[in-house]
Design a protein around this motif. Sequence first.
Motif, short mmCIF file in Angstrom:
data_model
loop_
_atom_site.label_atom_id
_atom_site.label_comp_id
_atom_site.label_asym_id
_atom_site.label_seq_id
_atom_site.Cartn_x
_atom_site.Cartn_y
_atom_site.Cartn_z
N GLY A 179 0.78 -1.22 0.00
CA GLY A 179 0.00 0.00 0.00
C GLY A 179 0.81 1.27 0.00
N GLY A 180 2.08 1.15 0.30
CA GLY A 180 2.95 2.33 0.24
C GLY A 180 2.75 3.32 1.37
N PHE A 181 2.06 2.93 2.45
CA PHE A 181 1.89 3.85 3.57
C PHE A 181 3.20 3.99 4.35
N GLY A 182 4.02 2.96 4.29
CA GLY A 182 5.33 3.01 4.93
C GLY A 182 6.28 2.14 4.15
N GLY A 183 7.56 2.47 4.20
CA GLY A 183 8.57 1.63 3.58
C GLY A 183 8.96 0.52 4.54
N VAL A 219 9.81 -0.50 9.68
CA VAL A 219 8.86 0.19 8.81
C VAL A 219 9.01 1.68 9.07
N ALA A 220 9.14 2.47 8.01
CA ALA A 220 9.36 3.90 8.19
C ALA A 220 8.43 4.72 7.31
N SER A 221 8.03 5.87 7.81
CA SER A 221 7.19 6.76 7.02
C SER A 221 7.49 8.21 7.38
N ALA A 222 7.54 9.06 6.36
CA ALA A 222 7.75 10.50 6.56
C ALA A 222 6.47 11.23 6.19
N VAL A 224 1.89 7.35 13.01
CA VAL A 224 1.58 6.08 13.69
C VAL A 224 0.58 5.28 12.85
N ASN A 225 -0.48 5.97 12.39
CA ASN A 225 -1.51 5.29 11.60
C ASN A 225 -0.95 4.75 10.28
N ASP A 226 -0.04 5.52 9.69
CA ASP A 226 0.52 5.09 8.40
C ASP A 226 1.27 3.75 8.53
N ILE A 227 2.10 3.64 9.55
CA ILE A 227 2.86 2.38 9.66
C ILE A 227 2.02 1.26 10.27
N VAL A 281 9.66 5.47 12.75
CA VAL A 281 10.20 4.14 12.47
C VAL A 281 9.56 3.16 13.45
N GLY A 282 9.06 2.07 12.94
CA GLY A 282 8.46 1.06 13.78
C GLY A 282 8.98 -0.32 13.42
#
Lengths: 344, 344
Positions: free
Chosen positions: A45-49, A62-65, A93-96, A162-163
């Motif tokens: 889904g591309g919400f996080g790498g 898992v990371a997201s900016a 938080v929701n993205d990852i 980052v999670g």
Amino acid sequence: MSDQSRNLDAYAKAGVDIAAGNEAVARYKGVLGAWRHPDQMDAIGGFGGVMRMPGGGDRALVASADGVGTKILIAAELERYDGVGRDLVNHCVNDILVVNATPLFFLDYLAVGKLDPEVAAAVVAGCAAACRAHMCALLGGETAEMPGLYAPGHFDLAGTIVGTVEIAALPKPETVEAGDAIVALPAVGLHTNGYSLARKFIAREEWGAPFDGTTYGDALLAEHPSYYNAVRAIQAVAHVKTMSHITGGGLLENVPRTLPSTVKAIFEQTRWSVPPIMQELVKRAELSHEERYRTLNMGIGYTLVVPLADAAKAVAAAPGAFVAGWIEARRGDEPSVVVHEARV
Amino acid sequence: MSDQSRNLDAYAKAGVDIAAGNEAVARYKGVLGAWRHPDQMDAIGGFGGVMRMPGGGDRALVASADGVGTKILIAAELERYDGVGRDLVNHCVNDILVVNATPLFFLDYLAVGKLDPEVAAAVVAGCAAACRAHMCALLGGETAEMPGLYAPGHFDLAGTIVGTVEIAALPKPETVEAGDAIVALPAVGLHTNGYSLARKFIAREEWGAPFDGTTYGDALLAEHPSYYNAVRAIQAVAHVKTMSHITGGGLLENVPRTLPSTVKAIFEQTRWSVPPIMQELVKRAELSHEERYRTLNMGIGYTLVVPLADAAKAVAAAPGAFVAGWIEARRGDEPSVVVHEARV
């Protein structure tokens, strides 16, 4: 006029160019396609790498900016500084969470035209509070004073989360099938999306005026909630196959990101109420059906696909959760999302 | 007038308020001191945050967020977009290298007033190239179009890097002792610091004019180098006790960050040459000794403290490396850094 070009009209009115955005994304794909780290994994889904944790065996990072968008301009104007920090962290938080990740640490980037230590500390305190609520370290950050780039009183706020996730616990969108239920968690307002449109149609002069038991300003600044606890509670009692965070692009663009192309999501808007601020915006901006569900979250902040048999348990596990629709088989070039709507 | 207040004068001339920055940092400490994640580790020097890797045994994750500062305004004006991506990634790589971390992944945040896909792709391509050079995944990013916050043609670029380090390989500043040598890696220009000052004293009209075999614009945009390969080469032959990345704050503020309070660093500026663009800026802005070494890198981009016996090997291992000074015992309230300077 096609639905797609109508949608572009709606954004263009607000000064946001979706066609340019899509072209940028296409160009990014070219840039990023040139080389990929061998430990990068499919980012559902591309919400996080997602990246295999070095030496971490069965875990991934898992990371997201993200940023807060032009909500920041309303916050700056109304001198309400701590909410944007919570908005940002909760958004991240929701993205990852979409790939089932648990927050580990967060870093903020605060850029200002003229540094006011009290304002900066309030912004960071908002980030810190939301981080702590998730047992997430606020591991660092950068505060940049950039006269000439930002007007006095203006600022921008972005952050990276980052999670971690067990690789076995990554969602499996390919298991979604016709008959599954879509459980939704309610949105409280615009969250962090649609603010260029909102600022265009709800002028500064009105922000102090009464609206729906509060003010336009308060309704616009309603904080982006974290869905972490609700999702974990649902996962404890129901088999969650896939999830989506409803941000820019609305239900129409976010839900298909974590669905296989063989199914479509059917939403029945009579099953929930659209927050008043969004109803107002739809009316003032004369948003078409397509525009409203592609520009705004329209009252749904997060979706989870569960087997029909688990739907009642899922709904009972999280306050406010409801069944918003279901999954059907999709044929050929049918749309991936259909929203049956009552008049708003 | 104290040295400290003179220094504030120099920044204030350029519209950057260091006193406000220090007050913001003090307030952040209050905010962040309220709660700390149990897996957070001591962040030696504060160049990057350090956190025990969950399930990772003897490894830690190291993260740092940064921006390019107002160098971005020169790049935008001269329409030179890919260099800032490399500047940013290299800056971040150097920051976490101070605690010996190897880059793992990077995420960018690009904010624009009006999205030009070609410009955005050029910026991200610069990030991607510098990431690839370090075998670092460009794991994600956010591109935000924010009319009303950024002027057309203006943009901001920030990023977050995450790396890994074996906990046993974290530097040990407490082992630094009198008689150790300071090995330096040369700076090629301002890197990503001092641009508000530079823009004040070297006006837009001059950027195309010849300067030192190039132009003022090119000299100002000289790219922030990565010291990764040089540091690894030195570490292969010498025992490196502690390191510093010389960014905002110059030698005077960055070197002490990774030294125990019992020693001081003595630099002898006759041992290296100050890049011409910095000599020019010192002259035009009439920077005092204190100001120049606190505002600019003055030709040193990175420092490594090694035992004197290892200094020759270290210098031979990396092109351009040189012995810039040494460590002496520090008593009472002596300054932590002294620079003996030839006239620049």
